[in-house]
Scaffold this motif. Structure first.
Motif, short mmCIF file in Angstrom:
data_model
loop_
_atom_site.label_atom_id
_atom_site.label_comp_id
_atom_site.label_asym_id
_atom_site.label_seq_id
_atom_site.Cartn_x
_atom_site.Cartn_y
_atom_site.Cartn_z
N LEU A 144 0.80 -1.22 0.00
CA LEU A 144 0.00 0.00 0.00
C LEU A 144 0.84 1.28 0.00
O LEU A 144 0.49 2.25 -0.68
CB LEU A 144 -0.94 0.01 1.21
CG LEU A 144 -2.17 -0.86 1.04
CD1 LEU A 144 -2.92 -1.00 2.36
CD2 LEU A 144 -3.09 -0.30 -0.03
N GLU A 145 1.90 1.29 0.76
CA GLU A 145 2.67 2.53 0.90
C GLU A 145 3.78 2.69 -0.13
O GLU A 145 4.20 3.81 -0.40
CB GLU A 145 3.25 2.62 2.31
CG GLU A 145 2.18 2.76 3.38
CD GLU A 145 2.75 2.92 4.78
OE1 GLU A 145 3.98 3.06 4.94
OE2 GLU A 145 1.94 2.91 5.72
N HIS A 146 4.25 1.57 -0.73
CA HIS A 146 5.39 1.67 -1.65
C HIS A 146 5.17 0.94 -2.97
O HIS A 146 6.05 0.96 -3.82
CB HIS A 146 6.65 1.13 -0.96
CG HIS A 146 6.94 1.83 0.33
ND1 HIS A 146 7.42 3.12 0.40
CD2 HIS A 146 6.76 1.45 1.61
CE1 HIS A 146 7.54 3.49 1.66
NE2 HIS A 146 7.14 2.49 2.42
N GLY A 147 4.03 0.28 -3.13
CA GLY A 147 3.72 -0.38 -4.40
C GLY A 147 4.55 -1.61 -4.71
O GLY A 147 4.69 -1.97 -5.87
N VAL A 148 5.12 -2.24 -3.68
CA VAL A 148 5.91 -3.45 -3.91
C VAL A 148 5.37 -4.61 -3.10
O VAL A 148 4.77 -4.42 -2.04
CB VAL A 148 7.41 -3.24 -3.55
CG1 VAL A 148 8.04 -2.19 -4.45
CG2 VAL A 148 7.59 -2.90 -2.09
N LEU A 149 5.57 -5.81 -3.62
CA LEU A 149 5.25 -7.04 -2.89
C LEU A 149 6.55 -7.68 -2.46
O LEU A 149 7.51 -7.76 -3.24
CB LEU A 149 4.46 -8.00 -3.78
CG LEU A 149 3.03 -7.57 -4.11
CD1 LEU A 149 2.41 -8.51 -5.13
CD2 LEU A 149 2.19 -7.52 -2.84
N LEU A 150 6.61 -8.14 -1.24
CA LEU A 150 7.82 -8.74 -0.69
C LEU A 150 7.81 -10.26 -0.77
O LEU A 150 8.86 -10.88 -0.60
CB LEU A 150 7.98 -8.31 0.77
CG LEU A 150 7.98 -6.79 1.02
CD1 LEU A 150 7.99 -6.51 2.52
CD2 LEU A 150 9.16 -6.14 0.32
N ASN A 151 6.64 -10.86 -1.02
CA ASN A 151 6.58 -12.32 -1.05
C ASN A 151 7.12 -12.86 -2.38
O ASN A 151 7.05 -12.20 -3.40
CB ASN A 151 5.16 -12.83 -0.79
CG ASN A 151 4.14 -12.33 -1.79
OD1 ASN A 151 4.04 -11.14 -2.03
ND2 ASN A 151 3.37 -13.24 -2.36
N GLU A 152 7.67 -14.06 -2.32
CA GLU A 152 8.29 -14.69 -3.48
C GLU A 152 7.22 -15.37 -4.34
O GLU A 152 6.51 -16.25 -3.86
CB GLU A 152 9.34 -15.72 -3.04
CG GLU A 152 10.15 -16.28 -4.18
CD GLU A 152 10.84 -15.16 -4.96
OE1 GLU A 152 10.49 -14.99 -6.15
OE2 GLU A 152 11.70 -14.49 -4.40
#
Length: 170
Positions: A144-152
């Motif tokens: 939500l805040e940075h537009g990135v997903l951290l999951n693989e």
């Protein structure tokens, strides 16, 4: 200080997003698969599949599938108020998600409770889910805040039988 217990835990995170936006990310197939799951299916009590943008209701059932895990979670929507609270059955326990406005941000309060206290549940449910929810709430904030997903989602982690305990971005 309040004492910690094996039968429950709470995780909290502040997120710069509206309660409405966060609620939809938890309460719809379209929302929950954007940051958390590979697929989700919600069905009404009569077995009708909910549309991707249609919010869940009390009495619905769900089937969730993650990236990098062949299993699935099936459960029931135990309660929802359509705006800032959801409660589901999950694993051998229950999970509630409460959204509260604090100053100009929203706090997400996730509580997993009614966890059995046998040795396997202490490891798999309390320890495993507590670690898992910490990551997933962080993933939601990053999304939500940075537009990135951290999951693989691209590298197959399933080849390592301890992947769920070792990889932080499972």
């Amino acid at each position: 200080m309040e004492k910690l217990h094996w039968n429950s835990f709470t995780k909290k995170i502040y997120i710069h997003a509206s309660i409405e936006k966060l609620y939809n990310l938890w309460a719809t197939t379209e929302g929950i698969t954007s940051w958390f799951l590979k697929s989700a299916e919600y069905r009404t009590p009569d077995g009708t599949a909910r549309k991707p943008s249609e919010p869940i209701q009390k009495g619905d059932t769900y089937t969730w599938r993650w990236h990098n895990w062949d299993g699935k979670e099936e459960g029931r929507v135990l309660d929802t108020n359509g705006k800032d609270y959801i409660e589901i059955s999950f694993e051998s326990s229950k999970v509630s998600i409460k959204l509260e406005k604090k100053n100009n941000v929203t706090i997400v309060i996730l509580t997993q409770y009614d966890i059995p206290i046998d040795e396997e549940s202490k490891l798999r449910v309390h320890f495993g889910c507590s670690n898992g929810w910490t990551f997933w709430l962080t993933n939601l904030k990053a999304f939500l805040e940075h537009g990135v997903l951290l999951n693989e989602t691209e590298i197959n982690l399933k080849e390592n039988e301890l992947a769920g305990y070792e990889f932080v971005n499972m």
